[in-house]
Design a protein around this motif. Structure first.
Motif, PDB file in Angstrom:
ATOM      1  N   ALA A   1       0.850  -1.189   0.000  1.00 35.73           N
ATOM      2  CA  ALA A   1       0.000   0.000   0.000  1.00 35.73           C
ATOM      3  C   ALA A   1       0.882   1.234   0.000  1.00 35.73           C
ATOM      4  N   ILE A   2       0.291   2.338  -0.478  1.00 33.25           N
ATOM      5  CA  ILE A   2       1.001   3.597  -0.495  1.00 33.25           C
ATOM      6  C   ILE A   2       0.043   4.710  -0.121  1.00 33.25           C
ATOM      7  N   SER A   3       0.517   5.613   0.706  1.00 34.89           N
ATOM      8  CA  SER A   3      -0.256   6.778   1.094  1.00 34.89           C
ATOM      9  C   SER A   3       0.085   7.903   0.134  1.00 34.89           C
ATOM     10  N   THR A   4      -0.871   8.265  -0.720  1.00 33.04           N
ATOM     11  CA  THR A   4      -0.584   9.319  -1.689  1.00 33.04           C
ATOM     12  C   THR A   4      -0.364  10.642  -0.964  1.00 33.04           C
ATOM     13  N   GLY A   5       0.433  11.468  -1.534  1.00 31.08           N
ATOM     14  CA  GLY A   5       0.789  12.715  -0.884  1.00 31.08           C
ATOM     15  C   GLY A   5       2.028  12.560  -0.027  1.00 31.08           C
ATOM     16  N   ALA A   6       2.022  11.590   0.878  1.00 32.45           N
ATOM     17  CA  ALA A   6       3.169  11.341   1.739  1.00 32.45           C
ATOM     18  C   ALA A   6       4.122  10.317   1.145  1.00 32.45           C
ATOM     19  N   ASP A   7       3.581   9.481   0.206  1.00 33.17           N
ATOM     20  CA  ASP A   7       4.367   8.409  -0.403  1.00 33.17           C
ATOM     21  C   ASP A   7       4.926   7.434   0.621  1.00 33.17           C
ATOM     22  N   THR A   8       4.255   7.271   1.717  1.00 28.47           N
ATOM     23  CA  THR A   8       4.635   6.242   2.686  1.00 28.47           C
ATOM     24  C   THR A   8       4.175   4.899   2.146  1.00 28.47           C
ATOM     25  N   THR A   9       5.034   3.904   2.224  1.00 27.32           N
ATOM     26  CA  THR A   9       4.712   2.597   1.664  1.00 27.32           C
ATOM     27  C   THR A   9       4.706   1.506   2.735  1.00 27.32           C
ATOM     28  N   TYR A  10       3.922   0.465   2.443  1.00 27.28           N
ATOM     29  CA  TYR A  10       3.806  -0.685   3.331  1.00 27.28           C
ATOM     30  C   TYR A  10       3.854  -1.941   2.471  1.00 27.28           C
ATOM     31  N   TYR A  11       4.468  -2.987   2.993  1.00 27.30           N
ATOM     32  CA  TYR A  11       4.593  -4.237   2.263  1.00 27.30           C
ATOM     33  C   TYR A  11       4.329  -5.420   3.183  1.00 27.30           C
ATOM     34  N   SER A  12       3.782  -6.469   2.608  1.00 33.23           N
ATOM     35  CA  SER A  12       3.695  -7.713   3.357  1.00 33.23           C
ATOM     36  C   SER A  12       5.086  -8.326   3.430  1.00 33.23           C
TER      37      SER A  12
ATOM     38  N   THR B   1       7.801  -3.434  -5.507  1.00 36.32           N
ATOM     39  CA  THR B   1       7.856  -2.008  -5.237  1.00 36.32           C
ATOM     40  C   THR B   1       6.552  -1.360  -5.678  1.00 36.32           C
ATOM     41  N   ILE B   2       5.895  -0.677  -4.753  1.00 35.38           N
ATOM     42  CA  ILE B   2       4.669   0.036  -5.078  1.00 35.38           C
ATOM     43  C   ILE B   2       4.997   1.509  -5.317  1.00 35.38           C
ATOM     44  N   SER B   3       4.326   2.093  -6.298  1.00 31.57           N
ATOM     45  CA  SER B   3       4.518   3.512  -6.568  1.00 31.57           C
ATOM     46  C   SER B   3       3.236   4.055  -7.174  1.00 31.57           C
ATOM     47  N   GLN B   4       3.160   5.388  -7.268  1.00 32.09           N
ATOM     48  CA  GLN B   4       1.953   5.983  -7.816  1.00 32.09           C
ATOM     49  C   GLN B   4       2.289   7.302  -8.501  1.00 32.09           C
ATOM     50  N   ASP B   5       1.417   7.694  -9.396  1.00 28.11           N
ATOM     51  CA  ASP B   5       1.557   8.952 -10.125  1.00 28.11           C
ATOM     52  C   ASP B   5       0.294   9.761  -9.858  1.00 28.11           C
ATOM     53  N   ASP B   6       0.429  10.801  -9.063  1.00 33.99           N
ATOM     54  CA  ASP B   6      -0.727  11.620  -8.706  1.00 33.99           C
ATOM     55  C   ASP B   6      -1.389  12.251  -9.917  1.00 33.99           C
ATOM     56  N   ASP B   7      -0.576  12.745 -10.838  1.00 37.17           N
ATOM     57  CA  ASP B   7      -1.120  13.471 -11.988  1.00 37.17           C
ATOM     58  C   ASP B   7      -1.982  12.573 -12.872  1.00 37.17           C
ATOM     59  N   LYS B   8      -1.594  11.297 -12.956  1.00 30.81           N
ATOM     60  CA  LYS B   8      -2.300  10.364 -13.831  1.00 30.81           C
ATOM     61  C   LYS B   8      -3.293   9.497 -13.070  1.00 30.81           C
ATOM     62  N   ASN B   9      -3.372   9.642 -11.748  1.00 28.60           N
ATOM     63  CA  ASN B   9      -4.200   8.747 -10.930  1.00 28.60           C
ATOM     64  C   ASN B   9      -3.882   7.287 -11.213  1.00 28.60           C
ATOM     65  N   GLU B  10      -2.621   6.977 -11.279  1.00 28.16           N
ATOM     66  CA  GLU B  10      -2.189   5.608 -11.564  1.00 28.16           C
ATOM     67  C   GLU B  10      -1.397   5.027 -10.405  1.00 28.16           C
ATOM     68  N   LEU B  11      -1.583   3.741 -10.224  1.00 25.55           N
ATOM     69  CA  LEU B  11      -0.876   2.976  -9.205  1.00 25.55           C
ATOM     70  C   LEU B  11      -0.104   1.882  -9.909  1.00 25.55           C
ATOM     71  N   TYR B  12       1.091   1.581  -9.423  1.00 32.09           N
ATOM     72  CA  TYR B  12       1.941   0.579 -10.053  1.00 32.09           C
ATOM     73  C   TYR B  12       2.438  -0.425  -9.010  1.00 32.09           C
ATOM     74  N   LEU B  13       2.765  -1.611  -9.497  1.00 32.88           N
ATOM     75  CA  LEU B  13       3.417  -2.608  -8.656  1.00 32.88           C
ATOM     76  C   LEU B  13       4.486  -3.296  -9.495  1.00 32.88           C
ATOM     77  N   GLN B  14       5.729  -2.970  -9.221  1.00 31.32           N
ATOM     78  CA  GLN B  14       6.848  -3.625  -9.886  1.00 31.32           C
ATOM     79  C   GLN B  14       7.179  -4.889  -9.105  1.00 31.32           C
ATOM     80  N   MET B  15       7.072  -6.017  -9.785  1.00 28.12           N
ATOM     81  CA  MET B  15       7.281  -7.307  -9.126  1.00 28.12           C
ATOM     82  C   MET B  15       8.515  -7.968  -9.725  1.00 28.12           C
TER      83      MET B  15
END
Length: 126
Positions: free
Chosen positions: A49-60, A68-82
């Motif tokens: 999980a990722i907290s948008t704005g703060a970019d704090t991340t959590y992983y199992s 690796t989880i990441s997000q793009d605020d401008d595009k409203n997109e969420l990513y998961l690099q596995m």
């Protein structure tokens, strides 16, 4: 709000995949965005999980150091690099959105906290 995942597919063990999730509609920001997965016969589990704005991340624990989880605020997109995928990573992967306050170490992996879900993308590792 509609969430649409993509990027899943078959991959050999040790390989990589990058999942994407686009959020359509009225989005309240900041928010908590997450990836969950569910394998046949198993309960749905939080992956990251990722907290948008703060970019704090959590992983199992099972994916820490490999995903690796990441997000793009401008595009409203969420990513998961596995990376370094294992057969036990085989599952349907879902993205989800929860109110920002649920992005904490104690709450992020509780699926009932999330009020918007995508339809999922299948990842198969052999």
């Amino acid at each position: 709000v509609q969430l649409v995942e993509s990027g899943g597919g078959p991959v050999q063990a040790g390989g990589s995949l990058n999942l994407s999730c686009i959020a359509y509609g009225y989005i309240v920001s900041p928010m908590c965005m997450a990836w969950f997965r569910q394998a046949p016969g198993k309960e749905r589990e939080g992956v990251a999980a990722i907290s948008t704005g703060a970019d704090t991340t959590y992983y199992s624990d099972s994916v820490k150091g490999r995903f690796t989880i990441s997000q793009d605020d401008d595009k409203n997109e969420l990513y998961l690099q596995m990376d370094s995928l294992k057969p036990e990573d085989t599952a349907m992967y879902y993205c989800a959105i929860a109110p920002w306050g649920y992005c904490s170490s104690r709450k992020w992996a509780i699926d009932t906290n999330y009020n918007h879900w995508g339809q999922g993308t299948q990842v198969t590792v052999s």
